[in-house]
Design an enzyme around this catalytic site. Sequence first.
Site, mmCIF file in Angstrom:
data_model
loop_
_atom_site.group_PDB
_atom_site.id
_atom_site.type_symbol
_atom_site.label_atom_id
_atom_site.label_comp_id
_atom_site.label_asym_id
_atom_site.label_seq_id
_atom_site.Cartn_x
_atom_site.Cartn_y
_atom_site.Cartn_z
ATOM 1 N N ALA A 166 26.846 -23.842 70.093
ATOM 2 C CA ALA A 166 28.120 -24.324 69.576
ATOM 3 C C ALA A 166 28.279 -25.818 69.813
ATOM 4 O O ALA A 166 27.756 -26.373 70.786
ATOM 5 C CB ALA A 166 29.273 -23.569 70.230
ATOM 6 N N GLY B 200 24.504 -20.219 71.253
ATOM 7 C CA GLY B 200 24.597 -19.740 69.891
ATOM 8 C C GLY B 200 23.324 -19.928 69.096
ATOM 9 O O GLY B 200 23.055 -19.180 68.153
ATOM 10 N N GLU C 144 21.339 -17.000 69.876
ATOM 11 C CA GLU C 144 21.973 -15.846 69.234
ATOM 12 C C GLU C 144 21.649 -15.780 67.747
ATOM 13 O O GLU C 144 21.496 -14.689 67.189
ATOM 14 C CB GLU C 144 23.480 -15.887 69.461
ATOM 15 C CG GLU C 144 23.849 -15.570 70.904
ATOM 16 C CD GLU C 144 25.326 -15.759 71.191
ATOM 17 O OE1 GLU C 144 25.963 -14.798 71.658
ATOM 18 O OE2 GLU C 144 25.848 -16.877 70.942
ATOM 19 N N GLU D 101 26.228 -19.549 78.485
ATOM 20 C CA GLU D 101 27.673 -19.629 78.261
ATOM 21 C C GLU D 101 28.513 -19.483 79.527
ATOM 22 O O GLU D 101 29.546 -20.155 79.661
ATOM 23 C CB GLU D 101 28.105 -18.585 77.227
ATOM 24 C CG GLU D 101 27.763 -18.926 75.789
ATOM 25 C CD GLU D 101 26.366 -18.514 75.384
ATOM 26 O OE1 GLU D 101 26.057 -18.565 74.178
ATOM 27 O OE2 GLU D 101 25.563 -18.137 76.263
#
Length: 266
Positions: free
Chosen positions: A72, A117, A120, A140
């Site tokens: 992110a 992310g 992910e 995270e």
Amino acid sequence: MSEERFGEFVLVRRHEGGHVAELVLDRPKAMNAVSTEMARSLAGACAALGEDRSVRAVVLSSSHERAFCVGADLKERNSFSDADLVRQRPVARGAYTGVLELPVPTVAAVHGFALGGGFELALSCDVIVADRTAVMGLPEVSVGVIPGGGGTQLLPRRVGAARAAELIFTARRVEAAEARELGLVDELVEEGRDREEALAMASRIAGNSPVGLRAAKRALRLGHGLDLSAGLEVEDAAWRSVAFSGDRAEGVAAFNEKRRPEWPGE
């Protein structure tokens, strides 16, 4: 090869007569950090690819030399109010679910950093090909949140609950060799060859029946986690969806005539 851009930061290249699509993360100045705009573009590109019946396989790659995706965009997030974060959440989710829900086989081509992310997005693919520069992890909890792009659900499906817990709770980074040992990646290749090898795999995949590929992926995804009896029912439904298709008829005919099939895709 043709190209189509979705917004400023996402590029789609068509290979193999359009049957292999390369979904390129293309925000190199930010190491492909996923901003709101980039997330929206990624979801849009995935929606378009999912509706295109000519696409048989997708490769998720990066235009940055040293990173797949660093997760992110925390610089953008730092300026958010709580209300901004609430409004952004469905947009961010749309990017990850867009990749995850692509109806055709997907291969991630990973090099350099694949963190948060970014990792992910790779986990949302069916197969991960990484080169020896790859460094991955879900950090995270070290910044006060949790993996929110599918990591808490996708990682244990790859490596088991205990190993996923250790990786998420410690927020540690895993280098390529260990990542291969742990099953975080499926193929480990020489430096600089991740994209080439992922595209080669996608090309092999795309030579098969498009109807069969979509049905096989559906059965794999829907059957995962079910008990055996329920899983076999999922498989049977998927089998019935292809058993009377034009692809099945062409595949059997081509086998008996000792020629390459020309898939009607229906």
